[in-house]
Motif scaffolding. Structure first.
Motif, mmCIF file in Angstrom:
data_model
loop_
_atom_site.group_PDB
_atom_site.id
_atom_site.type_symbol
_atom_site.label_atom_id
_atom_site.label_comp_id
_atom_site.label_asym_id
_atom_site.label_seq_id
_atom_site.Cartn_x
_atom_site.Cartn_y
_atom_site.Cartn_z
ATOM 1 N N ILE A 71 -18.998 32.908 64.094
ATOM 2 C CA ILE A 71 -19.646 32.327 62.917
ATOM 3 C C ILE A 71 -19.298 33.135 61.672
ATOM 4 N N LEU A 72 -19.373 34.452 61.762
ATOM 5 C CA LEU A 72 -19.066 35.313 60.617
ATOM 6 C C LEU A 72 -17.597 35.215 60.225
ATOM 7 N N ASN A 73 -16.723 35.124 61.217
ATOM 8 C CA ASN A 73 -15.291 34.983 60.908
ATOM 9 C C ASN A 73 -15.019 33.695 60.132
ATOM 10 N N LEU A 74 -15.644 32.606 60.567
ATOM 11 C CA LEU A 74 -15.476 31.327 59.870
ATOM 12 C C LEU A 74 -16.067 31.390 58.463
ATOM 13 N N ALA A 75 -17.222 32.030 58.342
ATOM 14 C CA ALA A 75 -17.834 32.164 57.022
ATOM 15 C C ALA A 75 -16.943 32.981 56.084
ATOM 16 N N GLN A 76 -16.329 34.018 56.602
ATOM 17 C CA GLN A 76 -15.442 34.828 55.764
ATOM 18 C C GLN A 76 -14.237 34.021 55.298
ATOM 19 N N MET A 77 -13.726 33.164 56.175
ATOM 20 C CA MET A 77 -12.644 32.273 55.759
ATOM 21 C C MET A 77 -13.102 31.375 54.612
ATOM 22 N N LEU A 114 -15.521 32.065 52.419
ATOM 23 C CA LEU A 114 -15.639 32.914 51.233
ATOM 24 C C LEU A 114 -14.277 33.133 50.588
ATOM 25 N N ASP A 115 -13.268 33.371 51.416
ATOM 26 C CA ASP A 115 -11.916 33.598 50.902
ATOM 27 C C ASP A 115 -11.368 32.369 50.179
ATOM 28 N N GLU A 116 -11.873 31.167 50.564
ATOM 29 C CA GLU A 116 -11.427 29.920 49.928
ATOM 30 C C GLU A 116 -12.298 29.525 48.735
ATOM 31 N N GLY A 117 -13.279 30.363 48.418
ATOM 32 C CA GLY A 117 -14.116 30.086 47.263
ATOM 33 C C GLY A 117 -15.426 29.394 47.561
ATOM 34 N N ILE A 118 -15.738 29.175 48.833
ATOM 35 C CA ILE A 118 -17.003 28.545 49.211
ATOM 36 C C ILE A 118 -18.151 29.523 48.951
ATOM 37 N N ARG A 119 -19.241 28.992 48.385
ATOM 38 C CA ARG A 119 -20.387 29.844 48.084
ATOM 39 C C ARG A 119 -21.698 29.280 48.634
ATOM 40 N N THR A 120 -21.596 28.279 49.495
ATOM 41 C CA THR A 120 -22.763 27.730 50.180
ATOM 42 C C THR A 120 -22.388 27.451 51.627
ATOM 43 N N PHE A 121 -23.292 27.783 52.553
ATOM 44 C CA PHE A 121 -23.015 27.662 53.981
ATOM 45 C C PHE A 121 -24.202 27.022 54.690
ATOM 46 N N ARG A 122 -23.883 26.192 55.692
ATOM 47 C CA ARG A 122 -24.920 25.613 56.562
ATOM 48 C C ARG A 122 -24.692 26.100 57.971
ATOM 49 N N CYS A 123 -25.691 26.774 58.527
ATOM 50 C CA CYS A 123 -25.601 27.294 59.893
ATOM 51 C C CYS A 123 -26.334 26.371 60.856
ATOM 52 N N LYS A 124 -25.662 25.991 61.924
ATOM 53 C CA LYS A 124 -26.311 25.292 63.011
ATOM 54 C C LYS A 124 -27.155 26.293 63.797
ATOM 55 N N LEU A 125 -28.414 25.936 64.027
ATOM 56 C CA LEU A 125 -29.330 26.780 64.794
ATOM 57 C C LEU A 125 -29.981 25.943 65.889
ATOM 58 N N GLY A 126 -30.873 26.571 66.663
ATOM 59 C CA GLY A 126 -31.609 25.817 67.661
ATOM 60 C C GLY A 126 -31.618 26.413 69.052
ATOM 61 N N ASP A 127 -31.117 27.653 69.208
ATOM 62 C CA ASP A 127 -31.138 28.316 70.512
ATOM 63 C C ASP A 127 -32.325 29.263 70.659
ATOM 64 N N GLY A 128 -33.353 29.063 69.873
ATOM 65 C CA GLY A 128 -34.540 29.910 69.920
ATOM 66 C C GLY A 128 -34.637 30.784 68.679
ATOM 67 N N ALA A 129 -35.871 31.161 68.324
ATOM 68 C CA ALA A 129 -36.105 31.886 67.083
ATOM 69 C C ALA A 129 -35.397 33.228 67.036
ATOM 70 N N LYS A 160 -29.636 36.604 59.772
ATOM 71 C CA LYS A 160 -29.600 37.977 59.244
ATOM 72 C C LYS A 160 -28.157 38.425 59.020
ATOM 73 N N ALA A 161 -27.293 38.178 60.007
ATOM 74 C CA ALA A 161 -25.883 38.558 59.878
ATOM 75 C C ALA A 161 -25.196 37.778 58.768
ATOM 76 N N MET A 162 -25.508 36.492 58.659
ATOM 77 C CA MET A 162 -24.904 35.672 57.608
ATOM 78 C C MET A 162 -25.311 36.161 56.218
#
Length: 392
Positions: free
Chosen positions: A164-170, A172-187, A195-197
């Motif tokens: 997930i972090l590797n994809l997010a960094q890609m 960021l490198d392309e100029g993206i400044r908003t991210f949507r994380c898929k969740l749902g495997d428990g709190a 937290k990591a994102m």
């Protein structure tokens, strides 16, 4: 012939299936469950089904549209939509001018309950014809273009945190400044990801989450409150799509805005959710809640109620162009970055020319109609069922 009285004489429907590219297939198969998100489905997600529409007037003007159709979310398939159009909806379009969209929409609703995506497919093609007949972009039929480029959000699959972090960094490198994380495997797992994102993207980047109906209301509330300290723009569809009361229960107990996606398929859904306090944001795409005609009404309604709208989908190039026109025409009332994932996920986008994506922005096509042309060779390549032709 006067273009405003040029009757529609033919509707063609093409069911197509476009595989995801290999990187996306690998990510989805390597993530949580079968589809790298909170949905509890049995089948892997290998590509996207579309129903493509080509509509022609008596003078030969052609309008195009398509609908991304996923049975898991929509309750419909391309074949089901094509059947409704052929047997019921087409007769309210054929013989009409493309400028008669409101009258056609009224007849749709008077005679066929729900089926907003099938109605939307026809409405979008009528918009394309109307704009092409006067040599203008569709956004000029909708009040004009307010911006030239639309800010983009990157959607991240529910997989291991480092990926997930590797994809997010890609992004960021392309100029993206908003991210949507898929969740749902428990709190606990949700907090680990968010937290990591937040540590990676910093305090000012936009961060939204999507649970894909993963939780019961009490679980959803606990999960949302656990990630709230990390600054969440909104939490998408934390409970099952038909749990309107559950959404209202959660929204009344958290300051994090909830967003309805699978719950909001028509204008009636949107109004009900708003008036019951179920959500503070709506997710819209090009074909629901019934094409451009209904979607603009939904955006205007949300703005009048002080609610937010986010435009998002996994569309082809046609659907991406539609959403960009929609955003451009209502930019004043859309504060969230738009999500367009089709150009990143699909093996082909069904259009001849590329839409320009650069530095975290998508540029609005400016030619007549949607500003894009259907790649008929690509439609032939990916068509997976017989085409349907309906004539006046």
């Amino acid at each position: 012939m006067n273009s405003t009285h040029d009757p529609i004489v033919k509707i063609e429907l093409f069911p197509v299936f476009i595989p995801f590219n290999e990187m996306v297939r690998s990510l989805l198969q390597g993530g949580s469950g079968k589809v790298a998100m909170g949905l509890k489905v049995d089948d892997p997600w290998l590509g996207a089904d579309f129903l493509v529409c080509r509509m022609t007037t008596e003078s030969g003007i052609v309008g195009i549209s398509d609908a991304y159709v996923w049975l898991v979310e929509s309750g419909a398939s391309p074949a089901m939509m094509a059947g409704v159009i052929k047997d019921h909806l087409a007769r309210y379009v054929l013989g009409q001018s493309a400028f008669d969209r409101e009258a056609v929409a009224t007849r749709f609703d008077n005679n066929v309950a729900r089926n907003e995506m099938a109605k939307g497919l026809l409405d979008l093609a009528m918009h394309d014809i109307a704009a092409r007949s006067i040599g203008r972009p569709v956004y000029d039929l909708c009040g004009g273009k307010q911006i030239d480029a639309v800010p983009m959000c990157l959607v991240l699959p529910l997989t291991d945190t480092q990926t997930i972090l590797n994809l997010a960094q890609m992004g960021l490198d392309e100029g993206i400044r908003t991210f949507r994380c898929k969740l749902g495997d428990g709190a606990v797992r949700d907090v680990e990801i968010i937290k990591a994102m937040r540590e990676l993207i910093g305090p000012e980047a936009g961060l939204r989450v999507d649970y894909n109906q993963a939780y019961a209301p009490n679980e959803a509330l606990a999960a949302i409150e656990a990630i709230a300290p990390y600054g969440i723009d909104y939490a998408e569809q934390p409970v099952h799509a038909d749990q309107f009361a559950g959404l209202a229960y959660v929204q009344a107990r958290t300051a994090v805005p909830l967003m309805a996606h699978e719950s909001a398929f028509g204008l009636r859904d949107i109004v009900t959710l708003a008036e019951t306090g179920g959500v503070r944001c709506f997710g819209l795409n090009a074909e629901r809640p019934g094409g451009m005609t209904a979607a603009l009404k939904a955006i205007d309604y949300a703005a009048a109620r002080g609610l937010d709208v986010v435009l998002h989908n996994q569309p082809s190039g046609i659907g991406s162009a539609v959403i960009l026109h929609m955003h451009a025409a209502r930019a004043r009332d859309i504060r969230h970055a738009t999500e367009l994932q089709g150009h990143l996920m699909l093996e082909d986008d069904l259009i001849k020319q590329d839409i320009r994506y650069e530095k975290g922005l998508a540029y609005v096509p400016t030619g007549p109609g949607w500003g894009v042309e259907l790649d008929e060779d690509a439609v032939d390549k990916y068509q997976n069922a017989a085409a349907i032709e309906i004539r006046a």
